[in-house]
Design a protein around this motif. Structure first.
Motif, PDB file in Angstrom:
ATOM      1  N   TYR A  25       0.834  -1.207   0.000  1.00 25.43           N
ATOM      2  CA  TYR A  25       0.000   0.000   0.000  1.00 25.43           C
ATOM      3  C   TYR A  25       0.864   1.250   0.000  1.00 25.43           C
ATOM      4  CZ  TYR A  25       0.430   0.194   5.192  1.00 25.43           C
ATOM      5  OH  TYR A  25       0.888   0.266   6.492  1.00 25.43           O
ATOM      6  N   PHE A  26       0.254   2.310  -0.488  1.00 23.00           N
ATOM      7  CA  PHE A  26       0.947   3.579  -0.669  1.00 23.00           C
ATOM      8  C   PHE A  26       0.064   4.665  -0.080  1.00 23.00           C
ATOM      9  CE2 PHE A  26       1.758   7.266  -3.610  1.00 23.00           C
ATOM     10  CZ  PHE A  26       3.007   7.580  -3.109  1.00 23.00           C
ATOM     11  N   GLY A  27       0.645   5.549   0.716  1.00 20.06           N
ATOM     12  CA  GLY A  27      -0.203   6.558   1.334  1.00 20.06           C
ATOM     13  C   GLY A  27       0.566   7.735   1.873  1.00 20.06           C
ATOM     14  N   ILE A  28      -0.200   8.708   2.304  1.00 19.06           N
ATOM     15  CA  ILE A  28       0.369   9.925   2.863  1.00 19.06           C
ATOM     16  C   ILE A  28      -0.277  10.202   4.213  1.00 19.06           C
ATOM     17  CG2 ILE A  28      -1.324  11.387   1.657  1.00 19.06           C
ATOM     18  CD1 ILE A  28       0.916  13.509   1.443  1.00 19.06           C
ATOM     19  N   ILE A  29       0.518  10.630   5.174  1.00 15.52           N
ATOM     20  CA  ILE A  29      -0.005  11.058   6.472  1.00 15.52           C
ATOM     21  C   ILE A  29      -0.423  12.520   6.327  1.00 15.52           C
ATOM     22  CG2 ILE A  29       0.501  11.424   8.921  1.00 15.52           C
ATOM     23  CD1 ILE A  29       2.584   9.197   8.723  1.00 15.52           C
ATOM     24  N   THR A  30      -1.710  12.776   6.414  1.00 21.72           N
ATOM     25  CA  THR A  30      -2.202  14.141   6.198  1.00 21.72           C
ATOM     26  C   THR A  30      -2.264  14.952   7.478  1.00 21.72           C
ATOM     27  OG1 THR A  30      -4.485  13.344   6.356  1.00 21.72           O
ATOM     28  CG2 THR A  30      -3.521  13.498   4.155  1.00 21.72           C
ATOM     29  N   SER A  31      -2.301  14.292   8.636  1.00 24.72           N
ATOM     30  CA  SER A  31      -2.163  14.988   9.918  1.00 24.72           C
ATOM     31  C   SER A  31      -1.738  13.983  10.974  1.00 24.72           C
ATOM     32  CB  SER A  31      -3.464  15.683  10.326  1.00 24.72           C
ATOM     33  OG  SER A  31      -4.483  14.756  10.633  1.00 24.72           O
ATOM     34  N   GLY A  32      -1.114  14.499  12.047  1.00 23.79           N
ATOM     35  CA  GLY A  32      -0.576  13.621  13.068  1.00 23.79           C
ATOM     36  C   GLY A  32       0.747  13.012  12.629  1.00 23.79           C
ATOM     37  N   SER A  33       1.151  11.964  13.314  1.00 20.49           N
ATOM     38  CA  SER A  33       2.409  11.286  12.993  1.00 20.49           C
ATOM     39  C   SER A  33       2.294   9.821  13.388  1.00 20.49           C
ATOM     40  CB  SER A  33       3.579  11.942  13.728  1.00 20.49           C
ATOM     41  OG  SER A  33       3.425  11.819  15.133  1.00 20.49           O
ATOM     42  N   ALA A  34       3.278   9.034  12.981  1.00 18.85           N
ATOM     43  CA  ALA A  34       3.286   7.607  13.299  1.00 18.85           C
ATOM     44  C   ALA A  34       4.665   7.199  13.775  1.00 18.85           C
ATOM     45  CB  ALA A  34       2.883   6.794  12.078  1.00 18.85           C
ATOM     46  N   ASP A  35       4.721   6.374  14.823  1.00 21.23           N
ATOM     47  CA  ASP A  35       5.960   5.793  15.317  1.00 21.23           C
ATOM     48  C   ASP A  35       6.003   4.327  14.915  1.00 21.23           C
ATOM     49  OD1 ASP A  35       6.822   8.125  16.474  1.00 21.23           O
ATOM     50  OD2 ASP A  35       6.237   7.576  18.518  1.00 21.23           O
ATOM     51  N   HIS A  36       7.033   3.960  14.168  1.00 17.51           N
ATOM     52  CA  HIS A  36       7.206   2.580  13.717  1.00 17.51           C
ATOM     53  C   HIS A  36       8.241   1.893  14.598  1.00 17.51           C
ATOM     54  CE1 HIS A  36       9.062  -0.271  10.506  1.00 17.51           C
ATOM     55  NE2 HIS A  36       8.212  -0.915  11.272  1.00 17.51           N
ATOM     56  N   TYR A  37       7.843   0.825  15.274  1.00 21.01           N
ATOM     57  CA  TYR A  37       8.729   0.077  16.165  1.00 21.01           C
ATOM     58  C   TYR A  37       9.475  -0.982  15.354  1.00 21.01           C
ATOM     59  CZ  TYR A  37       6.768   2.301  20.281  1.00 21.01           C
ATOM     60  OH  TYR A  37       6.414   3.231  21.224  1.00 21.01           O
ATOM     61  N   THR A  38      10.801  -0.891  15.338  1.00 20.10           N
ATOM     62  CA  THR A  38      11.632  -1.820  14.583  1.00 20.10           C
ATOM     63  C   THR A  38      12.646  -2.482  15.515  1.00 20.10           C
ATOM     64  OG1 THR A  38      13.473  -0.333  14.041  1.00 20.10           O
ATOM     65  CG2 THR A  38      11.487  -0.139  12.694  1.00 20.10           C
ATOM     66  N   ASP A  39      13.420  -3.426  14.958  1.00 15.08           N
ATOM     67  CA  ASP A  39      14.477  -4.077  15.738  1.00 15.08           C
ATOM     68  C   ASP A  39      15.565  -3.096  16.145  1.00 15.08           C
ATOM     69  OD1 ASP A  39      13.142  -6.437  15.382  1.00 15.08           O
ATOM     70  OD2 ASP A  39      14.405  -7.135  13.737  1.00 15.08           O
ATOM     71  N   HIS A  40      15.662  -1.999  15.431  1.00 12.25           N
ATOM     72  CA  HIS A  40      16.746  -1.043  15.658  1.00 12.25           C
ATOM     73  C   HIS A  40      16.275   0.228  16.368  1.00 12.25           C
ATOM     74  CE1 HIS A  40      18.965  -3.675  13.008  1.00 12.25           C
ATOM     75  NE2 HIS A  40      18.064  -3.498  12.064  1.00 12.25           N
ATOM     76  N   GLY A  41      15.042   0.235  16.853  1.00  9.27           N
ATOM     77  CA  GLY A  41      14.524   1.409  17.532  1.00  9.27           C
ATOM     78  C   GLY A  41      13.230   1.902  16.898  1.00  9.27           C
ATOM     79  N   VAL A  42      12.841   3.104  17.273  1.00  7.35           N
ATOM     80  CA  VAL A  42      11.583   3.675  16.801  1.00  7.35           C
ATOM     81  C   VAL A  42      11.870   4.703  15.711  1.00  7.35           C
ATOM     82  CG1 VAL A  42       9.508   4.944  17.450  1.00  7.35           C
ATOM     83  CG2 VAL A  42      10.528   3.333  19.063  1.00  7.35           C
ATOM     84  N   VAL A  43      11.163   4.571  14.590  1.00  3.37           N
ATOM     85  CA  VAL A  43      11.278   5.519  13.485  1.00  3.37           C
ATOM     86  C   VAL A  43      10.001   6.345  13.440  1.00  3.37           C
ATOM     87  CG1 VAL A  43      11.595   5.818  11.004  1.00  3.37           C
ATOM     88  CG2 VAL A  43      12.723   3.919  12.196  1.00  3.37           C
ATOM     89  N   ASN A  44      10.140   7.672  13.432  1.00  7.10           N
ATOM     90  CA  ASN A  44       8.976   8.556  13.402  1.00  7.10           C
ATOM     91  C   ASN A  44       8.709   9.049  11.984  1.00  7.10           C
ATOM     92  OD1 ASN A  44       8.083  11.760  13.591  1.00  7.10           O
ATOM     93  ND2 ASN A  44       6.954  10.406  14.968  1.00  7.10           N
ATOM     94  N   TYR A  45       7.424   8.983  11.607  1.00 16.30           N
ATOM     95  CA  TYR A  45       6.992   9.521  10.319  1.00 16.30           C
ATOM     96  C   TYR A  45       6.065  10.700  10.590  1.00 16.30           C
ATOM     97  CZ  TYR A  45       8.681   4.985   8.720  1.00 16.30           C
ATOM     98  OH  TYR A  45       9.455   3.883   8.482  1.00 16.30           O
ATOM     99  N   PRO A  46       6.504  11.921  10.280  1.00 17.38           N
ATOM    100  CA  PRO A  46       5.695  13.105  10.574  1.00 17.38           C
ATOM    101  C   PRO A  46       4.620  13.352   9.516  1.00 17.38           C
ATOM    102  CG  PRO A  46       7.769  13.752   9.578  1.00 17.38           C
ATOM    103  CD  PRO A  46       7.831  12.257   9.746  1.00 17.38           C
ATOM    104  N   THR A  47       3.793  14.357   9.769  1.00 17.12           N
ATOM    105  CA  THR A  47       2.798  14.784   8.785  1.00 17.12           C
ATOM    106  C   THR A  47       3.480  15.057   7.450  1.00 17.12           C
ATOM    107  OG1 THR A  47       1.431  15.798  10.491  1.00 17.12           O
ATOM    108  CG2 THR A  47       1.092  16.561   8.244  1.00 17.12           C
ATOM    109  N   GLY A  48       2.844  14.597   6.382  1.00 10.95           N
ATOM    110  CA  GLY A  48       3.397  14.801   5.050  1.00 10.95           C
ATOM    111  C   GLY A  48       4.222  13.649   4.540  1.00 10.95           C
TER     112      GLY A  48
END
Length: 272
Positions: free
Chosen positions: A33-56
């Motif tokens: 799937y392909f998408g855009i975060i139009t508001s808010g943010s997402a934290d992705h939990y990985t083996d190497h730590g947390v990656v943050n994806y901001p708005t946009g």
């Protein structure tokens, strides 16, 4: 409060959630799937730590993987995304019509952050009116919008193998995989698929390796990790039960006491 995803076609979705942050309910990715975060943010939990994806953030996610994400509102603005699912059937049809084929097995990153250039901005802007009037998006138009985004992605030749490698997961090291992914709350059939096995073979191999059933092993691993986080890292059960794959706090509390003979609170006090 979680708002129901608003589908304007079978594979184009506007999703929003308000209030507290929360984990995705189903961490298994069935289709690209392909998408855009139009508001808010997402934290992705990985083996190497947390990656943050901001708005946009413009994200392309590969199928057949486990994904643990916390969706976070931005103040009064809810977390919201526009997502287009690129189903295998759709991609195979595009492949046949446009003679697009993978050059080989894809072995790159399973989550890609793409540039939100003028063409991508124009594409997502073109979808917005349909969320107000979903009846205007006829099946023909929905197909056209899906074909359009595939063509936009293929401007980058490096994405051809990402999209058009239709191979299924091959048999991998089950022990290493499970030790990395035990906290994901997915059916055993999905663990089996991701390790390249049928469900019956997965269960048989699992008992040979771990000496117990998958269900018992998974629960014990999750509870032992919870015990460590509570007694050594000062975490509260309400902070970790979802992260560790439990569906409810009450179920976590019951199984924790059953294994350790005391509640999480009592365990924490005894360590102090």
């Amino acid at each position: 409060m979680i708002m129901q995803p608003e589908k304007i076609s079978s594979n184009i979705i506007l999703y929003a959630c308000e209030g507290e942050t929360h984990f995705d309910h189903d961490p298994f990715v069935y289709e690209h799937y392909f998408g855009i975060i139009t508001s808010g943010s997402a934290d992705h939990y990985t083996d190497h730590g947390v990656v943050n994806y901001p708005t946009g953030s413009l994200c392309l996610i590969r199928r057949n993987q486990l994904l643990k994400v916390i969706k976070k509102p931005d103040g009064e603005k809810p977390f919201a995304t526009i997502t287009i699912f690129l189903e295998q059937e759709t991609l195979k049809k595009y492949s046949a019509e446009h003679d697009v084929k993978a050059d080989g097995v894809y072995a790159g990153e399973t989550i890609l952050i793409l540039e939100n250039d003028a063409f991508m901005k124009g594409y997502f802007d073109s979808l917005m009116p349909y969320f107000a009037q979903p009846e205007k998006l006829t099946p023909i138009l929905a197909q056209a919008k899906t074909t359009e985004v595939i063509a936009l992605l293929l401007r980058n030749p490096a994405l051809k193998n990402f999209l058009y490698d239709f191979s299924e997961p091959h048999k991998i090291d089950l022990e290493a995989f499970m030790k990395r992914h035990y906290s994901y709350n997915v059916p055993l059939a999905q663990f089996a698929k991701l390790t390249g096995r049928s469900l019956s073979t997965f269960k048989r191999d699992f008992v040979k390796i771990f000496g117990t059933t998958p269900e018992k092993w998974l629960q014990t691993q999750r509870l032992e990790r919870a015990y460590f986080l509570i007694t050594q890292k000062n975490k509260r059960p309400s902070e970790i039960y979802l992260e560790l794959g439990f569906e409810s706090l009450s179920h976590f509390s019951y199984t924790f006491k059953k294994l350790f003979g005391q509640t999480a609170t009592e365990s924490k006090i005894h360590q102090e």
